[in-house]
Design an enzyme around this catalytic site. Structure first.
Site, PDB file in Angstrom:
ATOM      1  N   CYS A 121     -15.077   6.503  -0.797  1.00 22.85           N
ATOM      2  CA  CYS A 121     -15.638   7.241  -1.937  1.00 22.85           C
ATOM      3  C   CYS A 121     -17.154   7.030  -2.054  1.00 22.85           C
ATOM      4  O   CYS A 121     -17.927   7.989  -2.126  1.00 22.85           O
ATOM      5  CB  CYS A 121     -14.922   6.847  -3.216  1.00 22.85           C
ATOM      6  SG  CYS A 121     -14.731   5.059  -3.442  1.00 22.85           S
TER       7      CYS A 121
HETATM    8  N1  LIG Z   1     -11.120   6.883  -3.496  1.00 24.71           N
HETATM    9  C1  LIG Z   1     -11.042   5.748  -4.114  1.00 24.71           C
HETATM   10  O1  LIG Z   1     -11.703   5.555  -5.137  1.00 24.71           O
HETATM   11  C2  LIG Z   1     -10.156   4.666  -3.578  1.00 24.71           C
HETATM   12  C3  LIG Z   1     -10.214   3.455  -4.206  1.00 24.71           C
HETATM   13  C4  LIG Z   1      -9.386   2.448  -3.778  1.00 24.71           C
HETATM   14  C5  LIG Z   1      -8.527   2.663  -2.707  1.00 24.71           C
HETATM   15  N2  LIG Z   1      -8.512   3.839  -2.063  1.00 24.71           N
HETATM   16  C6  LIG Z   1      -7.588   4.070  -0.953  1.00 24.71           C
HETATM   17  O2  LIG Z   1      -6.358   4.493  -1.543  1.00 24.71           O
HETATM   18  C7  LIG Z   1      -5.258   3.880  -0.856  1.00 24.71           C
HETATM   19  C8  LIG Z   1      -4.398   3.119  -1.856  1.00 24.71           C
HETATM   20  O3  LIG Z   1      -5.155   2.021  -2.354  1.00 24.71           O
HETATM   21  P1  LIG Z   1      -4.581   0.991  -3.439  1.00 24.71           P
HETATM   22  O4  LIG Z   1      -5.645  -0.047  -3.626  1.00 24.71           O
HETATM   23  O5  LIG Z   1      -4.102   1.735  -4.614  1.00 24.71           O
HETATM   24  O6  LIG Z   1      -3.319   0.355  -2.794  1.00 24.71           O
HETATM   25  P2  LIG Z   1      -3.077  -0.401  -1.418  1.00 24.71           P
HETATM   26  O7  LIG Z   1      -2.536  -1.726  -1.737  1.00 24.71           O
HETATM   27  O8  LIG Z   1      -4.261  -0.325  -0.516  1.00 24.71           O
HETATM   28  O9  LIG Z   1      -1.920   0.532  -0.797  1.00 24.71           O
HETATM   29  C9  LIG Z   1      -0.707   0.662  -1.477  1.00 24.71           C
HETATM   30  C10 LIG Z   1       0.103   1.755  -0.841  1.00 24.71           C
HETATM   31  O10 LIG Z   1       0.349   1.446   0.532  1.00 24.71           O
HETATM   32  C11 LIG Z   1       1.750   1.558   0.760  1.00 24.71           C
HETATM   33  N3  LIG Z   1       2.164   0.683   1.852  1.00 24.71           N
HETATM   34  C12 LIG Z   1       2.053  -0.649   1.893  1.00 24.71           C
HETATM   35  N4  LIG Z   1       2.596  -1.106   3.053  1.00 24.71           N
HETATM   36  C13 LIG Z   1       3.057  -0.035   3.720  1.00 24.71           C
HETATM   37  C14 LIG Z   1       3.718   0.161   4.976  1.00 24.71           C
HETATM   38  N5  LIG Z   1       4.008  -0.863   5.765  1.00 24.71           N
HETATM   39  N6  LIG Z   1       4.014   1.399   5.367  1.00 24.71           N
HETATM   40  C15 LIG Z   1       3.706   2.459   4.588  1.00 24.71           C
HETATM   41  N7  LIG Z   1       3.070   2.333   3.399  1.00 24.71           N
HETATM   42  C16 LIG Z   1       2.763   1.124   2.981  1.00 24.71           C
HETATM   43  C17 LIG Z   1       2.370   1.174  -0.556  1.00 24.71           C
HETATM   44  O11 LIG Z   1       3.692   1.615  -0.639  1.00 24.71           O
HETATM   45  P3  LIG Z   1       4.680   1.196  -1.839  1.00 24.71           P
HETATM   46  O12 LIG Z   1       4.602   2.350  -2.797  1.00 24.71           O
HETATM   47  O13 LIG Z   1       6.006   1.011  -1.239  1.00 24.71           O
HETATM   48  O14 LIG Z   1       4.160  -0.073  -2.435  1.00 24.71           O
HETATM   49  C18 LIG Z   1       1.436   1.876  -1.524  1.00 24.71           C
HETATM   50  O15 LIG Z   1       1.757   3.258  -1.635  1.00 24.71           O
HETATM   51  C19 LIG Z   1      -5.854   3.002   0.228  1.00 24.71           C
HETATM   52  O16 LIG Z   1      -5.793   3.670   1.463  1.00 24.71           O
HETATM   53  C20 LIG Z   1      -7.288   2.803  -0.183  1.00 24.71           C
HETATM   54  O17 LIG Z   1      -8.171   2.658   0.914  1.00 24.71           O
HETATM   55  C21 LIG Z   1      -9.284   4.874  -2.504  1.00 24.71           C
END
Ligand SMILES: NC(=O)c1ccc[n+]([C@@H]2O[C@H](COP(=O)([O-])OP(=O)(O)OC[C@H]3O[C@@H](n4cnc5c(N)ncnc54)[C@H](OP(=O)(O)O)[C@@H]3O)[C@@H](O)[C@H]2O)c1
Length: 318
Positions: A121
């Protein structure tokens, strides 16, 4: 959408967790989704970076194309231990990944890509703000860019953490990860490639008390030849054909104007008094800064118009 996976939400309807999602699809486990994948599909990975790095080769081998929203494919292998805290398990995939910031890519660059690294972002906003200054060679040669980023709390993701609790984040503005944020090398890499020169940045992110919305302010000393009208021409030139970026005519961007919108807003300025360039980009970190940009990248992969399926948010949504 053929499948949405979550172990935590397995069996629940997607619309219950994602407001506005059409009814009919339920979450399946990650294992089930992986087992059911078919060649020709596109997988969006919004997982921890290491998980995305581990999953991607299997998906590619099965004939899928991958859009990785995590940081799993944005840097060279040698930078992963320092900035992400792990050794990249499949460095070969990094050679193949295309950095999907469509407005700064040559036309057609994504058409045959199998793996897209969806930009971070802050990196999206910083690169969109700084690119016109660098392309027009308005920055004093060799000078680092100073980048001040501000993001709402959704920028920290959904993982529970005490500093992001409402009681902690409300009524507060604070810098964090000073000199250590993982988007720093990503911004440098994106801009160095774009400008065909080594670009260094001093980047400081801040968390501000709002849920979504992100602003990057970029500062640099101007080259001796730079004039205020060159800045205007540089922004208009770079984004003339870019539906995902709106150049503001005579005012800096505001996060409120970009909330829920797939477009970023940019604007640049030269202060002749101090010879300082400033450039700004506002965007919604969850749309142009993440999921919306992933849809743009999907459109580029399948030959659709870049903004297909992305509606500008009604101003009332702000
Ligand atoms: N644009 C932005 O502002 C922003 C900010 C922060 C993060 N992000 C991105 O958004 C994404 C989510 O970030 P987050 O911090 O909310 O959470 P996260 O901890 O980075 O990811 C959680 C997600 O990953 C899934 N996951 C975990 N292990 C997995 C596996 N082995 N196989 C498939 N899926 C798996 C989880 O599934 P479950 O539902 O089963 O737990 C959950 O949906 C990341 O890729 C991050 O880089 C974007």
């Amino acid at each position: 959408v053929d499948a949405a996976s979550s172990d935590q939400l397995e069996g629940r309807p997607v619309w219950a967790a994602v407001p506005g999602f059409p009814r009919g699809l339920g979450f399946v486990s990650h294992a089930r989704a992986l087992a059911d994948t078919q060649s020709g599909q596109i997988a969006f990975l919004a997982t921890p970076a290491r998980t995305a790095a581990e999953l991607t080769p299997t998906l590619l081998e099965r004939g899928l194309r991958v859009i990785d929203l995590s940081g799993g494919h944005r840097l060279p292998a040698e930078q992963y231990p320092d900035w992400y805290g792990f050794e990249h398990p499949f460095p070969d995939a990094l050679d193949e990944a295309v950095y999907g910031l469509p407005e700064l890519l040559p036309a057609g660059a994504l058409a045959s890509a199998r793996l897209v690294a969806n930009p971070g972002c802050y990196a999206t906003a910083a690169a969109l703000a700084a690119a016109p200054l660098l392309k027009a060679r308005l920055v004093r040669p060799g000078a680092p860019l100073v980048i001040d980023g501000k993001s709402g709390t959704t920028g920290a993701g959904k993982t529970l953490s005490e500093p992001m609790l409402f009681s902690e984040a409300a009524d507060d503005v604070r810098p964090y990860r000073v000199g250590k944020h993982q988007h720093t090398p990503e911004i440098e890499r994106a801009l160095s490639r774009y400008a065909h020169a080594i670009v260094k940045v001093a980047f400081t992110p801040h968390v501000v008390p709002m849920r979504r919305g992100l602003l990057c302010s970029v500062y640099a000393p101007a080259s001796d030849e730079a004039k205020p009208e060159d800045v205007v021409a540089a922004f208009d030139g770079v984004y003339a054909e870019a539906p995902g970026v709106e150049v503001r005519a005579d005012a800096p961007p505001e996060t409120k104007r970009t909330l829920h919108a797939p477009q970023a807003e940019v604007w640049g300025h030269l202060d002749p008094r101090t010879g300082t360039l400033s450039a700004f980009c506002a965007l919604d970190n969850l749309v142009k800064g993440a999921a919306g940009q992933a849809i743009q990248n999907m459109n580029a992969l399948i030959g659709e118009h870049l903004q297909a399926g992305l509606q500008p948010a009604p101003r009332s949504a702000t």
